[in-house]
Motif scaffolding. Structure first.
Motif, short mmCIF file in Angstrom:
data_model
loop_
_atom_site.label_atom_id
_atom_site.label_comp_id
_atom_site.label_asym_id
_atom_site.label_seq_id
_atom_site.Cartn_x
_atom_site.Cartn_y
_atom_site.Cartn_z
N ARG A 90 -31.32 -3.27 -32.90
CA ARG A 90 -32.66 -3.06 -32.33
C ARG A 90 -32.74 -3.48 -30.86
N GLN A 91 -31.89 -4.41 -30.44
CA GLN A 91 -31.87 -4.75 -29.01
C GLN A 91 -31.48 -3.51 -28.21
N VAL A 92 -30.56 -2.73 -28.78
CA VAL A 92 -30.11 -1.52 -28.10
C VAL A 92 -31.12 -0.38 -28.28
N ALA A 93 -31.59 -0.19 -29.52
CA ALA A 93 -32.50 0.93 -29.77
C ALA A 93 -33.87 0.72 -29.15
N GLY A 94 -34.24 -0.52 -28.88
CA GLY A 94 -35.57 -0.82 -28.35
C GLY A 94 -35.60 -0.82 -26.83
N HIS A 95 -35.71 -2.00 -26.26
CA HIS A 95 -35.88 -2.10 -24.80
C HIS A 95 -34.74 -1.46 -24.02
N TRP A 96 -33.52 -1.58 -24.53
CA TRP A 96 -32.40 -0.97 -23.78
C TRP A 96 -32.63 0.53 -23.62
N THR A 97 -32.87 1.20 -24.75
CA THR A 97 -33.00 2.65 -24.72
C THR A 97 -34.25 3.07 -23.94
N ASP A 98 -35.35 2.34 -24.17
CA ASP A 98 -36.61 2.69 -23.50
C ASP A 98 -36.57 2.46 -22.00
N LYS A 99 -36.04 1.32 -21.63
CA LYS A 99 -36.26 0.89 -20.24
C LYS A 99 -35.01 0.82 -19.39
N TYR A 100 -33.86 0.60 -19.99
CA TYR A 100 -32.71 0.29 -19.15
C TYR A 100 -31.56 1.28 -19.25
N SER A 101 -31.51 2.04 -20.34
CA SER A 101 -30.42 3.00 -20.49
C SER A 101 -30.45 4.01 -19.35
N GLY A 102 -29.29 4.50 -18.95
CA GLY A 102 -29.24 5.52 -17.91
C GLY A 102 -29.67 5.02 -16.55
N GLY A 103 -29.52 3.74 -16.30
CA GLY A 103 -29.88 3.20 -15.00
C GLY A 103 -31.31 2.70 -14.95
N GLY A 104 -32.02 2.85 -16.06
CA GLY A 104 -33.33 2.23 -16.13
C GLY A 104 -34.40 2.98 -15.39
N SER A 105 -34.83 4.13 -15.94
CA SER A 105 -35.83 4.90 -15.21
C SER A 105 -37.17 4.19 -15.12
N ASP A 106 -37.59 3.45 -16.17
CA ASP A 106 -38.85 2.73 -15.99
C ASP A 106 -38.62 1.28 -15.62
N ALA A 107 -37.37 0.93 -15.42
CA ALA A 107 -37.12 -0.46 -15.09
C ALA A 107 -37.32 -0.68 -13.60
N VAL A 108 -38.56 -0.57 -13.18
CA VAL A 108 -38.84 -0.85 -11.78
C VAL A 108 -38.30 -2.25 -11.52
N ASN A 109 -37.76 -2.48 -10.40
CA ASN A 109 -37.21 -3.78 -10.04
C ASN A 109 -35.91 -4.14 -10.75
N PHE A 110 -35.34 -3.21 -11.47
CA PHE A 110 -34.03 -3.52 -12.05
C PHE A 110 -33.17 -2.26 -11.99
N HIS A 111 -32.77 -1.91 -10.78
CA HIS A 111 -32.05 -0.66 -10.55
C HIS A 111 -30.55 -0.88 -10.72
N TRP A 112 -30.19 -1.13 -11.94
CA TRP A 112 -28.76 -1.36 -12.17
C TRP A 112 -28.01 -0.05 -12.15
N GLN A 113 -26.73 -0.13 -11.84
CA GLN A 113 -25.86 1.05 -11.89
C GLN A 113 -24.55 0.65 -12.55
N SER A 114 -23.86 1.66 -13.03
CA SER A 114 -22.61 1.40 -13.76
C SER A 114 -21.66 0.50 -12.99
N HIS A 115 -21.58 0.71 -11.70
CA HIS A 115 -20.55 0.02 -10.92
C HIS A 115 -21.03 -1.31 -10.33
N ASP A 116 -22.23 -1.75 -10.65
CA ASP A 116 -22.63 -3.06 -10.13
C ASP A 116 -23.17 -3.97 -11.23
N THR A 117 -22.86 -3.63 -12.46
CA THR A 117 -23.49 -4.32 -13.58
C THR A 117 -22.47 -4.74 -14.63
#
Ligand code: NAG
Ligand code: NAG
Ligand code: NAG
Ligand code: NAG
Ligand code: NAG
Length: 319
Positions: free
Chosen positions: A155-182
């Motif tokens: 559920r950690q993955v299916a919940g907030h990860w998928t909603d907010k952070y997967s794919g670089g985090g489209s709704d994760a304002v202030n958390f613009h992670w990318q594959s190569h810096d995370t």
């Protein structure tokens, strides 16, 4: 389940590897401090460390070196949880964990290892997202945590990860992670072993549990994760609660921990081997904790501990 395509990353595709002398030095320092392993061709294996999980024939292009990291995403249990809530203050350089304010109210006294990773042994400015929950198992339907609200890795993955952070985090304002810096970390298994300890179907349950683990990290991979750190289970047979059960059960638990750690290693090895663009670190906590139990001054950081066998407010070694 919705998995956002990896292609939503902006710059990962054009990223070129930067392996420099400074990165190697930093990796070497980490190896000394933690016995972690980085399996890029350039890394050397310290005497205390475990074998590499898998060494790719080429250098995975997403690993920026420790000094190139900007973000960490934590999945785990109480050993990692800081009780972050996405709806409250986001992480920033001034306050790398966002919320709650340190020390917060967690089962061990902070700083936790996650605090050290972000704010003390960091080689760059980092911000972090904690998706971990105290008491978490991997598959929370198979191994039900002691409270319903506790989210397993599934559920950690299916919940907030998928909603907010997967794919670089489209709704994760202030958390613009990318594959190569995370760096994405996983520390699970402690609660899983404890819950299935006396079950006769344990082998079958573990097999399913590790399948869920694998599926979860595949989802994180498909959501853009490339740099991973896995922890195995420390010698929980030496924890006061197990010691109190007597020597037979203590031995039984030690055997289970060894079996679990082997199965986990196999799974992580296979995952890394199959994804030739990943860089995977393995932190053998069983080994680190054992070294500290044998000699608390084997690591500078633990030399100050006062009580190695019980729970005490000052040592805070056991949850
Ligand atoms: C910390 O959390 C526990 C359990 O959730 C609660 O009983 C306690 O009052 C909290 N302490 C503080 C200082 O908030
Ligand atoms: C490590 O993190 C701390 C706290 O955010 C920050 O003050 C420090 O500059 C960072 N270290 C490096 C080498 O960037
Ligand atoms: C395994 O055994 C336990 C205890 O007997 C039981 O509660 C659980 O449902 C079983 N799980 C599976 C997947 O068979
Ligand atoms: C990595 O794996 C991909 C997909 O399986 C494959 O197309 C590619 O050739 C591999 N690259 C190297 C350098 O082995
Ligand atoms: C135990 C706990 O409170 N963990 C928190 C860690 O972060 C997740 C999601 O960001 C929160 O939902 C949890 O409450």
């Amino acid at each position: 389940m919705d998995q956002r395509p990896f292609a939503t990353h902006n710059s990962a595709a054009g990223y070129k590897p930067r392996i420099r002398a400074r990165s190697l030095l930093v990796a070497a320092i980490f190896l000394l401090l933690f016995g972690y392993y980085v399996y890029t061709p350039a890394a050397s294996w310290g005497q205390n460390g475990p074998s590499p999980v898998y060494k790719h024939k080429w250098t995975p292009r997403y690993w920026p070196g420790w000094s190139g990291l900007n973000h960490i995403i934590f999945f785990g249990d109480s050993y990692t949880s800081t009780r972050f809530l996405p709806k409250n203050a986001p992480p920033s350089f001034e306050n790398p964990f966002g919320n709650p304010p340190i020390p917060g109210n967690v089962s061990q006294k902070r700083p936790l290892w996650s605090d050290f990773a972000v704010m003390k042994y960091n080689k760059s400015q980092l911000t972090a997202i904690n998706l971990s929950w105290g008491g978490a198992t991997i598959d929370d339907e198979l191994l039900v945590p002691f409270m319903d609200v506790i989210e397993g890795l599934n559920r950690q993955v299916a919940g907030h990860w998928t909603d907010k952070y997967s794919g670089g985090g489209s709704d994760a304002v202030n958390f613009h992670w990318q594959s190569h810096d995370t760096l994405i970390t996983f520390w699970f298994g402690i609660n899983d072993i404890i819950r299935a300890f006396q079950w006769e179907n344990r082998t079958e349950v573990w097999k399913k549990d590790l399948t869920t683990y694998r599926e979860s990290i595949e989802k994180v991979y498909h959501g853009g994760g490339r740099n991973f750190l896995f922890f195995n289970v420390p010698p929980i047979e030496r924890a006061p609660l197990t010691v109190a059960l007597g020597e037979d059960l203590q031995k039984k638990k030690a055997i289970q921990v060894a079996e679990w750690n082997q199965e986990l290693f196999n799974m992580v090895h296979d995952f890394t081997k199959r994804h030739n663009d990943t860089t995977t670190f393995w932190w053998d906590t069983y080994k680190s904790y054992t070294e500290v139990f044998e000699n608390k001054c084997s690591h500078e950081q633990t030399c100050v501990l006062k009580d190695m066998t019980g729970y005490c407010v000052e040592c805070e070694l056991w949850a």
